[in-house]
Design a protein around this motif. Structure first.
Motif, mmCIF file in Angstrom:
data_model
loop_
_atom_site.group_PDB
_atom_site.id
_atom_site.type_symbol
_atom_site.label_atom_id
_atom_site.label_comp_id
_atom_site.label_asym_id
_atom_site.label_seq_id
_atom_site.Cartn_x
_atom_site.Cartn_y
_atom_site.Cartn_z
ATOM 1 N N ASN A 140 2.095 1.664 -3.636
ATOM 2 C CA ASN A 140 0.975 2.130 -4.129
ATOM 3 C C ASN A 140 0.858 3.762 -4.075
ATOM 4 N N PHE A 141 0.919 4.205 -2.817
ATOM 5 C CA PHE A 141 0.552 5.464 -2.517
ATOM 6 C C PHE A 141 1.584 6.281 -3.225
ATOM 7 N N ASN A 152 -5.896 5.340 -2.389
ATOM 8 C CA ASN A 152 -4.601 4.729 -1.834
ATOM 9 C C ASN A 152 -4.322 5.656 -0.323
ATOM 10 N N ARG A 153 -4.541 6.910 -0.412
ATOM 11 C CA ARG A 153 -4.177 7.687 0.674
ATOM 12 C C ARG A 153 -5.208 7.072 2.019
ATOM 13 N N VAL A 178 0.831 -1.348 -0.152
ATOM 14 C CA VAL A 178 0.171 -0.006 0.078
ATOM 15 C C VAL A 178 0.841 1.135 0.096
ATOM 16 N N LYS A 179 2.092 1.241 0.755
ATOM 17 C CA LYS A 179 2.887 2.260 0.626
ATOM 18 C C LYS A 179 3.688 2.572 -0.673
ATOM 19 N N ASN A 204 0.973 6.568 -6.933
ATOM 20 C CA ASN A 204 -0.498 7.376 -7.275
ATOM 21 C C ASN A 204 -0.700 7.600 -5.836
ATOM 22 N N LYS A 205 -0.852 8.901 -5.642
ATOM 23 C CA LYS A 205 -1.494 9.777 -4.445
ATOM 24 C C LYS A 205 -2.730 9.728 -4.678
ATOM 25 N N SER A 206 -3.759 8.829 -4.909
ATOM 26 C CA SER A 206 -5.366 8.789 -5.112
ATOM 27 C C SER A 206 -5.721 9.255 -3.650
ATOM 28 N N ARG A 232 -6.198 4.098 2.397
ATOM 29 C CA ARG A 232 -5.788 2.691 2.789
ATOM 30 C C ARG A 232 -4.594 2.899 3.206
ATOM 31 N N LEU A 233 -3.629 3.593 3.091
ATOM 32 C CA LEU A 233 -2.633 3.940 3.846
ATOM 33 C C LEU A 233 -2.874 4.339 5.332
#
Length: 188
Positions: free
Chosen positions: A84-85, A93-94, A81-82, A88-90, A96-97
């Motif tokens: 992915n964020f 994703n934010r 997840v880190k 892509n700072k969607s 989820r992190l």
């Protein structure tokens, strides 16, 4: 205590979602009173409600799946997840992190980083999505938790200081008692 905080956050989110849905349902009932309103308002509202419910359902299901994983699996999920964020700072994703960072009893739990991610979340002034409302809820809850933790740390330090003071006073009392005994024993 952190497990209780996780349940509290989940409960607050559920309460928030229920209130939003009740408000939306109430508005739908009011707007659907006349046949002409029913045809124009119902499809738009239904799709908006589905989108809001869908995003929040996804986040809550994700959080529940995280809670059921082993620590080793959580570590792998956190790293993924880190990454992915970082790519892509969607909003998803934010979110989820942030959910991973506030997960109780995890080795990577970091409330400070979670609060920073929430505060850096871009705010769309044109539309308010359920994730933005979720961000606001989490930011306020985590901010309050951070203030409570800071207060507990201060009180804990004060308690330690008072315990040292009590020990010092007790040793002084013991020394005075010892001197009194010595004086009594010296008297003829």
């Amino acid at each position: 205590m952190s497990r209780l905080n996780g349940k509290f956050i989940l409960l607050c989110t559920a309460i928030y979602m229920t209130g939003s849905l009740l408000t939306a349902c109430s508005a739908t009932r009011e707007n659907s009173a006349t046949p002409e309103n029913q045809a124009t308002v119902a499809p738009a509202q239904a799709s908006a409600e589905t989108a809001v419910t869908g995003q929040m359902d996804d986040m809550m299901q994700y959080y529940e799946s995280l809670r059921k994983q082993s620590p080793a699996d959580l570590g792998r999920v956190y790293e993924k997840v880190k990454q992915n964020f970082a790519q892509n700072k969607s909003d998803v994703n934010r979110a989820r992190l942030v959910l991973l960072l506030i997960l109780p009893n995890s080795s990577f739990r970091d409330l400070h980083s979670a609060i920073n991610l929430l505060n850096e979340w871009p705010r769309d002034t044109k539309t308010t999505t359920s994730l933005q409302s979720f961000r606001n809820l989490l930011a306020s809850l985590l901010g309050e938790q951070q203030r409570v933790n800071h207060g507990m740390e201060e009180l804990s330090q004060k308690l330690k200081d008072e315990q040292k003071r009590v020990e010092t006073l007790q040793s002084q009392i013991d020394a005075i008692k010892s001197m009194e005994k010595n004086l009594i024993l010296r008297e003829p």
